[in-house]
Design an enzyme around this catalytic site. Structure first.
Site, PDB file in Angstrom:
ATOM      1  N   ASN A  10       0.804  -1.566   0.027  1.00 34.20           N
ATOM      2  CA  ASN A  10       0.186   0.109  -0.073  1.00 34.20           C
ATOM      3  C   ASN A  10       0.789   1.710  -0.102  1.00 34.20           C
ATOM      4  O   ASN A  10       0.704   2.220  -0.902  1.00 34.20           O
ATOM      5  CB  ASN A  10      -0.637  -0.289   0.857  1.00 34.20           C
ATOM      6  CG  ASN A  10      -2.020  -0.917   0.869  1.00 34.20           C
ATOM      7  OD1 ASN A  10      -2.636  -1.638   0.209  1.00 34.20           O
ATOM      8  ND2 ASN A  10      -2.598  -1.074   2.180  1.00 34.20           N
ATOM      9  N   HIS A  15      -3.264   1.736  -2.892  1.00 30.24           N
ATOM     10  CA  HIS A  15      -3.943   1.230  -1.616  1.00 30.24           C
ATOM     11  C   HIS A  15      -4.758   0.145  -2.993  1.00 30.24           C
ATOM     12  O   HIS A  15      -5.528  -0.877  -3.184  1.00 30.24           O
ATOM     13  CB  HIS A  15      -5.769   1.677  -0.870  1.00 30.24           C
ATOM     14  CG  HIS A  15      -4.613   2.583  -0.010  1.00 30.24           C
ATOM     15  ND1 HIS A  15      -4.593   1.396   1.404  1.00 30.24           N
ATOM     16  CD2 HIS A  15      -3.981   3.603   0.558  1.00 30.24           C
ATOM     17  CE1 HIS A  15      -3.674   2.405   2.776  1.00 30.24           C
ATOM     18  NE2 HIS A  15      -3.533   3.228   1.752  1.00 30.24           N
ATOM     19  N   ASP A  19      -4.758  -3.694  -3.060  1.00 28.67           N
ATOM     20  CA  ASP A  19      -6.847  -4.207  -2.448  1.00 28.67           C
ATOM     21  C   ASP A  19      -6.026  -5.288  -3.734  1.00 28.67           C
ATOM     22  O   ASP A  19      -7.507  -6.731  -3.650  1.00 28.67           O
ATOM     23  CB  ASP A  19      -7.784  -2.743  -3.234  1.00 28.67           C
ATOM     24  CG  ASP A  19      -8.054  -2.675  -2.136  1.00 28.67           C
ATOM     25  OD1 ASP A  19      -7.566  -3.136  -0.968  1.00 28.67           O
ATOM     26  OD2 ASP A  19      -8.766  -1.611  -1.727  1.00 28.67           O
ATOM     27  N   GLU A  45      -6.235  -8.052   5.528  1.00 27.07           N
ATOM     28  CA  GLU A  45      -5.328  -9.625   5.139  1.00 27.07           C
ATOM     29  C   GLU A  45      -4.457 -10.559   6.065  1.00 27.07           C
ATOM     30  O   GLU A  45      -4.007 -10.976   5.312  1.00 27.07           O
ATOM     31  CB  GLU A  45      -3.259  -8.226   5.012  1.00 27.07           C
ATOM     32  CG  GLU A  45      -2.520  -8.044   6.049  1.00 27.07           C
ATOM     33  CD  GLU A  45      -1.518  -7.069   6.065  1.00 27.07           C
ATOM     34  OE1 GLU A  45      -0.412  -7.800   6.789  1.00 27.07           O
ATOM     35  OE2 GLU A  45      -1.761  -6.425   5.405  1.00 27.07           O
ATOM     36  N   ARG A  65       1.550 -26.274  -0.978  1.00 28.75           N
ATOM     37  CA  ARG A  65       1.095 -25.660  -2.333  1.00 28.75           C
ATOM     38  C   ARG A  65       0.790 -23.972  -2.179  1.00 28.75           C
ATOM     39  O   ARG A  65       1.120 -23.754  -3.370  1.00 28.75           O
ATOM     40  CB  ARG A  65      -0.222 -26.876  -2.513  1.00 28.75           C
ATOM     41  CG  ARG A  65       0.040 -26.813  -3.850  1.00 28.75           C
ATOM     42  CD  ARG A  65      -1.066 -28.433  -4.141  1.00 28.75           C
ATOM     43  NE  ARG A  65      -2.342 -27.621  -3.641  1.00 28.75           N
ATOM     44  CZ  ARG A  65      -2.615 -28.963  -2.456  1.00 28.75           C
ATOM     45  NH1 ARG A  65      -1.477 -30.422  -2.573  1.00 28.75           N
ATOM     46  NH2 ARG A  65      -3.665 -29.070  -1.813  1.00 28.75           N
TER      47      ARG A  65
END
Length: 143
Positions: A10, A15, A19, A45, A65
């Site tokens: 960010n 931002h 996002d 997050e 994985r």
């Protein structure tokens, strides 16, 4: 590249790009896990994956994985990022906060080892590792 925090994405890219990274990680989650696994965004997050696994090795393999899939993905404008992943077994009488606390402690073990790692709470307890305290720096966390 070491683990990139969403805050640093960010700060560096804005931002909107931060996002987009979170949305792309959500897509990677969906493509990595099975259709009947449950995936949630938890907080800004952090993500939660409720995954059925026949044993600890199968769970570790599934989360490893995911870690590799994120590490290998070329995020537009950002490049490569990594994730720290902690997981735990959901026990019969757990409250959500019980399971989240154990998984969160496993995330911080992964961070303490240099990030870009997968750690299982039960495995860490079995080998007697200390549980680090939560720090101020946050990276993309999966548990």
């Amino acid at each position: 590249m070491s683990t990139t925090s969403n805050k640093s994405v960010n700060d560096r890219y804005g931002h909107l790009i931060g996002d987009e990274v979170l949305l792309l990680i959500a897509r990677i989650l969906r493509s990595t896990f099975r259709h009947d696994d449950r995936l949630y965004r938890f907080g800004g997050e952090e993500f939660v994956a409720l995954v059925r696994a026949c044993d600890a090795q199968a769970a570790a393999a599934a989360f490893e994985r995911l870690r590799r899939n994120v590490e290998d993905y070329p995020f537009p404008q950002v490049g490569r990022i990594t994730v720290s992943i902690g997981y735990t077994v959901v026990r019969e009488h757990d409250t959500p906060s019980d399971a989240f606390e154990r998984a969160d402690r496993a995330v911080y073990l992964a961070k303490a080892e240099g990030r870009n790692a997968v750690r299982g709470f039960e495995t860490a307890v079995q080998i007697g590792e200390p549980s680090p305290q939560r720090g101020a720096e946050r990276d993309v966390e999966l548990f």
